[in-house]
Motif scaffolding. Structure first.
Motif, PDB file in Angstrom:
ATOM      1  N   GLU A  45       3.328  -4.099   3.210  1.00 21.67           N
ATOM      2  CA  GLU A  45       3.674  -2.791   2.654  1.00 21.67           C
ATOM      3  C   GLU A  45       3.514  -2.791   1.137  1.00 21.67           C
ATOM      4  N   ASP A  46       3.899  -3.896   0.481  1.00 23.76           N
ATOM      5  CA  ASP A  46       3.744  -3.971  -0.976  1.00 23.76           C
ATOM      6  C   ASP A  46       2.278  -3.915  -1.372  1.00 23.76           C
ATOM      7  N   ALA A  47       1.413  -4.534  -0.588  1.00 23.78           N
ATOM      8  CA  ALA A  47      -0.017  -4.503  -0.904  1.00 23.78           C
ATOM      9  C   ALA A  47      -0.559  -3.082  -0.799  1.00 23.78           C
ATOM     10  N   ILE A  48      -0.147  -2.375   0.239  1.00 20.96           N
ATOM     11  CA  ILE A  48      -0.592  -0.974   0.388  1.00 20.96           C
ATOM     12  C   ILE A  48      -0.067  -0.131  -0.760  1.00 20.96           C
ATOM     13  N   LEU A  49       1.211  -0.369  -1.133  1.00 19.28           N
ATOM     14  CA  LEU A  49       1.807   0.404  -2.225  1.00 19.28           C
ATOM     15  C   LEU A  49       1.088   0.123  -3.538  1.00 19.28           C
ATOM     16  N   VAL A  50       0.797  -1.136  -3.827  1.00 15.45           N
ATOM     17  CA  VAL A  50       0.114  -1.480  -5.084  1.00 15.45           C
ATOM     18  C   VAL A  50      -1.264  -0.841  -5.121  1.00 15.45           C
ATOM     19  N   GLN A  51      -1.989  -0.869  -3.988  1.00 17.53           N
ATOM     20  CA  GLN A  51      -3.305  -0.238  -3.970  1.00 17.53           C
ATOM     21  C   GLN A  51      -3.196   1.263  -4.225  1.00 17.53           C
ATOM     22  N   ALA A  52      -2.157   1.907  -3.660  1.00 20.71           N
ATOM     23  CA  ALA A  52      -1.964   3.345  -3.881  1.00 20.71           C
ATOM     24  C   ALA A  52      -1.650   3.633  -5.342  1.00 20.71           C
ATOM     25  N   ILE A  53      -0.852   2.763  -5.969  1.00 19.80           N
ATOM     26  CA  ILE A  53      -0.517   2.956  -7.383  1.00 19.80           C
ATOM     27  C   ILE A  53      -1.770   2.847  -8.243  1.00 19.80           C
ATOM     28  N   VAL A  54      -2.622   1.884  -7.937  1.00 17.56           N
ATOM     29  CA  VAL A  54      -3.862   1.719  -8.714  1.00 17.56           C
ATOM     30  C   VAL A  54      -4.743   2.952  -8.589  1.00 17.56           C
ATOM     31  N   GLN A  55      -4.909   3.445  -7.354  1.00 17.97           N
ATOM     32  CA  GLN A  55      -5.751   4.627  -7.170  1.00 17.97           C
ATOM     33  C   GLN A  55      -5.143   5.844  -7.853  1.00 17.97           C
ATOM     34  N   LEU A  56      -3.814   5.986  -7.766  1.00 18.38           N
ATOM     35  CA  LEU A  56      -3.141   7.115  -8.423  1.00 18.38           C
ATOM     36  C   LEU A  56      -3.320   7.056  -9.933  1.00 18.38           C
ATOM     37  N   ALA A  57      -3.130   5.887 -10.519  1.00  9.67           N
ATOM     38  CA  ALA A  57      -3.287   5.749 -11.971  1.00  9.67           C
ATOM     39  C   ALA A  57      -4.708   6.064 -12.411  1.00  9.67           C
ATOM     40  N   HIS A  58      -5.675   5.563 -11.654  1.00 11.11           N
ATOM     41  CA  HIS A  58      -7.064   5.840 -12.010  1.00 11.11           C
ATOM     42  C   HIS A  58      -7.396   7.321 -11.901  1.00 11.11           C
ATOM     43  N   SER A  59      -6.769   8.020 -10.938  1.00  8.03           N
ATOM     44  CA  SER A  59      -7.021   9.466 -10.832  1.00  8.03           C
ATOM     45  C   SER A  59      -6.480  10.208 -12.039  1.00  8.03           C
ATOM     46  N   PHE A  60      -5.491   9.625 -12.733  1.00  6.74           N
ATOM     47  CA  PHE A  60      -4.955  10.211 -13.968  1.00  6.74           C
ATOM     48  C   PHE A  60      -5.594   9.588 -15.206  1.00  6.74           C
ATOM     49  N   ASN A  61      -6.683   8.839 -15.018  1.00  5.71           N
ATOM     50  CA  ASN A  61      -7.390   8.184 -16.131  1.00  5.71           C
ATOM     51  C   ASN A  61      -6.488   7.190 -16.866  1.00  5.71           C
ATOM     52  N   MET A  62      -5.671   6.480 -16.144  1.00  2.37           N
ATOM     53  CA  MET A  62      -4.793   5.456 -16.722  1.00  2.37           C
ATOM     54  C   MET A  62      -5.223   4.077 -16.226  1.00  2.37           C
ATOM     55  N   LYS A  63      -5.032   3.075 -17.080  1.00  3.56           N
ATOM     56  CA  LYS A  63      -5.286   1.692 -16.704  1.00  3.56           C
ATOM     57  C   LYS A  63      -4.047   1.109 -16.026  1.00  3.56           C
ATOM     58  N   VAL A  64      -4.229   0.001 -15.305  1.00  7.06           N
ATOM     59  CA  VAL A  64      -3.140  -0.622 -14.559  1.00  7.06           C
ATOM     60  C   VAL A  64      -3.036  -2.094 -14.940  1.00  7.06           C
ATOM     61  N   VAL A  65      -1.804  -2.513 -15.278  1.00  9.89           N
ATOM     62  CA  VAL A  65      -1.507  -3.915 -15.575  1.00  9.89           C
ATOM     63  C   VAL A  65      -0.572  -4.433 -14.493  1.00  9.89           C
ATOM     64  N   ALA A  66      -0.910  -5.549 -13.874  1.00  8.87           N
ATOM     65  CA  ALA A  66      -0.053  -6.164 -12.857  1.00  8.87           C
ATOM     66  C   ALA A  66       0.727  -7.310 -13.491  1.00  8.87           C
ATOM     67  N   ARG A 105       6.804  -6.778 -11.232  1.00  5.85           N
ATOM     68  CA  ARG A 105       6.509  -8.066 -10.619  1.00  5.85           C
ATOM     69  C   ARG A 105       7.051  -8.173  -9.185  1.00  5.85           C
ATOM     70  N   GLU A 106       8.072  -7.367  -8.824  1.00  7.37           N
ATOM     71  CA  GLU A 106       8.626  -7.448  -7.483  1.00  7.37           C
ATOM     72  C   GLU A 106       7.589  -7.044  -6.429  1.00  7.37           C
ATOM     73  N   PHE A 107       6.704  -6.100  -6.763  1.00  3.16           N
ATOM     74  CA  PHE A 107       5.669  -5.694  -5.818  1.00  3.16           C
ATOM     75  C   PHE A 107       4.551  -6.736  -5.760  1.00  3.16           C
ATOM     76  N   VAL A 108       4.221  -7.331  -6.918  1.00  3.16           N
ATOM     77  CA  VAL A 108       3.139  -8.323  -6.970  1.00  3.16           C
ATOM     78  C   VAL A 108       3.545  -9.600  -6.241  1.00  3.16           C
ATOM     79  N   ARG A 109       4.823  -9.961  -6.310  1.00  2.11           N
ATOM     80  CA  ARG A 109       5.295 -11.221  -5.733  1.00  2.11           C
ATOM     81  C   ARG A 109       5.045 -11.282  -4.232  1.00  2.11           C
TER      82      ARG A 109
END
Length: 845
Positions: A779-800, A768-772
């Motif tokens: 920077e947090d927005a860029i980081l969250v977008q990178a995490i989403v793309q990384l998770a999807h590349s590993f076929n994982m879902k993302v919960v915020a 939640r610290e990144f979402v807040r």
């Protein structure tokens, strides 16, 4: 003076062991000297002629070994250049080649008539050819365009085509207003751009797999990614076909007539160059330096090593011939040795019978008498030996008895002192503390007890090893001795805990000054294994008779004050106060009330919904523990979790059963009343992950639930990193049972991409610290977008987690986040309120 000289040269008599041994030894030595002198001349004559040849051959063998080592060094240097191009200067290789050439010339010079003497050896080595090929290899390895032929294809052909396709799609998308984004034409354009981005991501992963970044087997990883690229190409063409035949909105500017043909041409050219690049990557020449090394350099070096082995074998054959020449003399020498052995056997047998009568029997009688004395028979008389050595033995026995007494005293020291630091241990410290309290009470004196604990010692011990930790403890003990008075007592209670007893102090300030000196002394740098370290300590101080007048209570008070010092930031000291005692009592009262709360079923779950970002459908609820005492307000985990961790296994199992009952009841009610198969996400306790003995109980507890397939387990990132081995074992078993796994609080810990790839997680939860702090461009927005793309590349879902505003929700939807959880959706709800929420959710759907 003359008398001393006479005594020095006087021979021992036969009345002593020394004299008897001397005369027998002289006889044996004389016989051996005669035989040895005869064999010496013969061996000397036959051996000298071989010495020169042996010396020359030894030098040659050393030179061959040096050549072999130099070839090995060159091969290792070239191998390192393959791994880290440019890590070593080319001049270093030039020096190694020059040294190899010099060693070869020295070898040839060390063997007279080298070429004639060794016709099958080194003359076939081609050192100039080796130099030429290594220089060519070095030139290729320093130029990336030569090392990787595929780079030119990607830069010159594929990147411009990819950029042209993306620009064309962006021109279509950017014309869409907010009202037009939901029409079919815009959605197709968005899907086309997203598909092209996914295709490029798969292509990048394919290239990365060529370098074995995400797969240990490069070909397997490339095959998987190339298959995905082909799928996305087909999907991309299908989307463009649909776009071309879908009429754009009126507000859109008309596209040029050849726009679609140009886009299809760019994609086709990209695919053509991609196939060309793929063929290059799959060929043996995808890395030109590696191809040169394997096909040219390595075979040449291997051949040179084989030639050197042949030379070494030739030299060994020469040694065999020399050994054969010496065999004749050795056989004659063996006859002389046999004669010496027979003579020695005869003399030994004679000496044995003589010593048995003159030496062994008197010693046996003396030993028997000494054994009786050891058993407590004080009347036994130890016979006076006739020989000097036996008398020395009896005197030595008396010395041994004195040493035994001394060692008993040493054992007493070990029982009351720490073996590492040689400080008094807990037992001796408590005895001295009790004695000091008695004296202080008798003479109306004041004493102080200091409890010292090193800060963050476990990190040093885990990082550097127990040996370095022991060295640190020894140094700490040495510094403590220099600070306190000689009459004061320093003890090591165990681990990194020390206690200090200050007797007969006049005022409390004395204890404070000692504590300040200790902190200053311990802050000085420590040099261990040539590394400098810094460590601090926390000190608790208790004063008798003001705080307590019993040893256990006084030590307990100092311990409580030490924990207060740690709570206030460490590297300080604190005096014991009544407030500390009241705080400890409150903590004890909380633990007791919590135990009663578990027995009375006062702990319960509140549930927070998790929804699908795109459809708004309910995915699951997360179970969050709460404590509702019979009398009092609702308590959150932060207020009682520390006390909960101190429960024994029986209470923890009982609590787990109660929580399972609540989840079973909720899922059963949701299914019967509203027809909802409710998935529940439950946080896994760190203690379960760390303790392998609890793994089976955890698995059985889940499989015994009414709806085990609807349970989702969440593991925090920090918990995962505490014990990777046990975590991998437990999570692997759970994954085989089909239990979904989620990595919670992702981004706040220290897990690597490799851990994210190798552990069987189905989804990750962004903390939640990144979402807040999500705002456009942050920077947090860029980081969250990178995490989403990384998770999807590993076929994982993302919960915020922690979604509280519409702005956050909109941003997360735009970057492709799969699920949302937070107060914007719903606060954590008790069971009945959640059921009502499910009813409204079902009716609205």
């Amino acid at each position: 003076m003359s008398r001393q000289v006479k005594n020095l040269w006087r021979l021992p008599t036969m009345a002593s062991y020394q004299g008897q041994y001397l005369y027998m030894a002289l006889t044996l030595v004389l016989a051996l000297l005669i035989i040895a002198w005869t064999g010496h001349h013969y061996v000397e004559e036959t051996a000298e002629e071989h010495i020169a040849r042996i010396a020359s051959r030894t030098t040659a063998q050393e030179q061959v070994a040096r050549l072999q080592q130099q070839l090995q060094d060159i091969e290792q240097w070239l191998g390192q250049q393959l791994i880290e191009p440019g890590s070593s200067p080319g001049s270093e290789l030039e020096d190694m080649l020059n040294e190899l050439d010099s060693s070869f010339r020295r070898l040839a010079a060390s063997i007279p008539g080298f070429n004639q003497a060794i016709p099958a050896g080194l003359p076939s080595l081609d050192l100039p050819g080796l130099r030429s090929e290594t220089m060519a290899f070095l030139h290729v390895s320093h130029d990336n365009s030569l090392r990787f032929p595929g780079i030119h294809i990607m830069r010159a052909y594929m990147q411009p085509r990819s950029r042209a396709v993306m620009d064309s799609l962006d021109n279509i998308i950017y014309q869409a207003s907010d009202d037009d984004r939901d029409n079919g034409y815009s959605r197709l354009a968005y899907r086309a751009r997203h598909t092209w981005q996914q295709l490029l991501s798969e292509f990048r992963l394919l290239v990365a797999n060529r370098f074995s970044v995400f797969s240990d087997t490069a070909q397997d990883g490339m095959t998987s990614r190339s298959y995905n690229v082909e799928l996305y190409l087909e999907k991309m063409r299908a989307l463009l076909e649909r776009l071309q035949h879908t009429p754009p909105p009126d507000a859109f500017l008309p596209l040029p007539d050849d726009a679609w043909q140009q886009m299809e041409s760019d994609i086709g050219q990209w695919e053509s160059h991609y196939l060309q690049l793929l063929a290059s990557l799959r060929s043996s020449k995808w890395r030109q330096d590696l191809y040169l090394f394997k096909t040219s350099l390595q075979p040449r070096i291997t051949g040179m090593k084989a030639h050197l082995d042949r030379l070494q074998n030739h030299l060994n054959e020469q040694a065999s011939r020399d050994i054969t020449a010496l065999t004749g003399s050795a056989s004659r020498l063996s006859q002389a040795i046999l004669l010496i052995a027979l003579t020695g056997m005869i003399l030994i047998l004679g000496a044995y019978y003589y010593l048995k009568i003159r030496v062994i029997k008197p010693m046996s009688d003396t030993a028997h008498a000494l054994r009786q004395e050891a058993n407590g028979d004080s009347r036994v008389v130890v016979p006076t030996p006739k020989l000097k050595e036996t008398r020395d033995l009896v005197e030595a026995f008396g010395e041994m008895r004195r040493q035994v007494i001394k060692r008993e005293q040493g054992l007493d020291h070990l029982a009351h002192h720490d073996p590492l630091t040689q400080l008094p241990n807990r037992l001796l410290f408590k005895d001295r503390l009790e004695h000091a309290l008695q004296i202080a009470a008798r003479h109306n004196q004041m004493i102080s007890c200091l409890f010292l604990d090193l800060d963050n010692f476990k990190q040093i011990n885990d990082t550097l090893g127990h040996f370095a930790g022991d060295e640190l403890l020894i140094t700490v003990a040495r510094r403590l001795r220099k600070v306190v008075r000689r009459a004061d007592t320093i003890a090591r209670l165990g681990g990194d805990e020390f206690a200090i007893l200050l007797e007969d102090i006049q005022r409390k300030t004395f204890a404070r000054n000692i504590a300040q000196k200790i902190l200053a002394a311990l802050q000085k740098p420590y040099l261990i294994n040539d590394q400098e370290f810094h460590i601090t300590a926390s000190i608790g101080i208790a004063i008798a008779p003001y705080d307590d007048n019993q040893s256990d209570d006084l030590l307990r008070d100092a311990d409580a004050a030490m924990y207060e010092a740690k709570r206030r930031g460490k590297n300080n000291y604190q005096f014991f106060t009544s407030e500390l005692l009241r705080r400890a009592n409150r903590q004890l009262d909380l633990e007791q009330r919590l135990r009663r709360g578990v027995q009375n079923n006062e702990l319960l779950y509140h549930y927070q919904p998790i929804i699908n970002t795109r459809t708004g459908q309910l995915l699951a609820v997360e179970a969050l523990m709460r404590w509702q005492p019979e009398e009092g307000e609702l308590l959150y985990p932060s207020e009682f979790m520390d006390a909960l961790k101190k429960f024994n296994l029986e209470l923890r199992n009982r609590l787990d059963e109660q929580m399972s009952v609540q989840i079973n009841r909720l899922q059963e009610t949701a299914l019967k009343r509203h027809g909802i198969a409710l998935r529940v996400a439950v946080n896994m306790s760190p203690s379960v992950l760390r303790d392998p003995s609890r793994h089976r109980d955890t698995i059985d507890s889940i499989t015994n639930m009414k709806f085990p397939s609807l349970i989702n387990l969440e593991i925090t990132e920090d918990t995962l990193m505490e014990d990777l081995t046990n975590a991998r074992a437990l999570l692997g078993e759970l994954r085989e049972l089909g239990i979904p796994l989620s990595l919670d609080d992702f981004g706040t810990g220290q897990s690597s991409l490799n851990h994210l790839r190798t552990f069987p997680f189905d989804s990750i939860k962004i903390d939640r610290e990144f979402v807040r702090n999500l705002t456009s461009g942050s920077e947090d927005a860029i980081l969250v977008q990178a995490i989403v793309q990384l998770a999807h590349s590993f076929n994982m879902k993302v919960v915020a987690e922690g979604v509280e505003t519409e702005e956050q929700k909109t941003y997360l939807m735009n970057i492709g986040c799969d699920y949302l959880q937070g107060y914007l959706i719903s606060r954590p709800l008790p069971e009945q309120e959640l059921l009502e929420f499910l009813r409204r959710f079902r009716d609205s759907g």
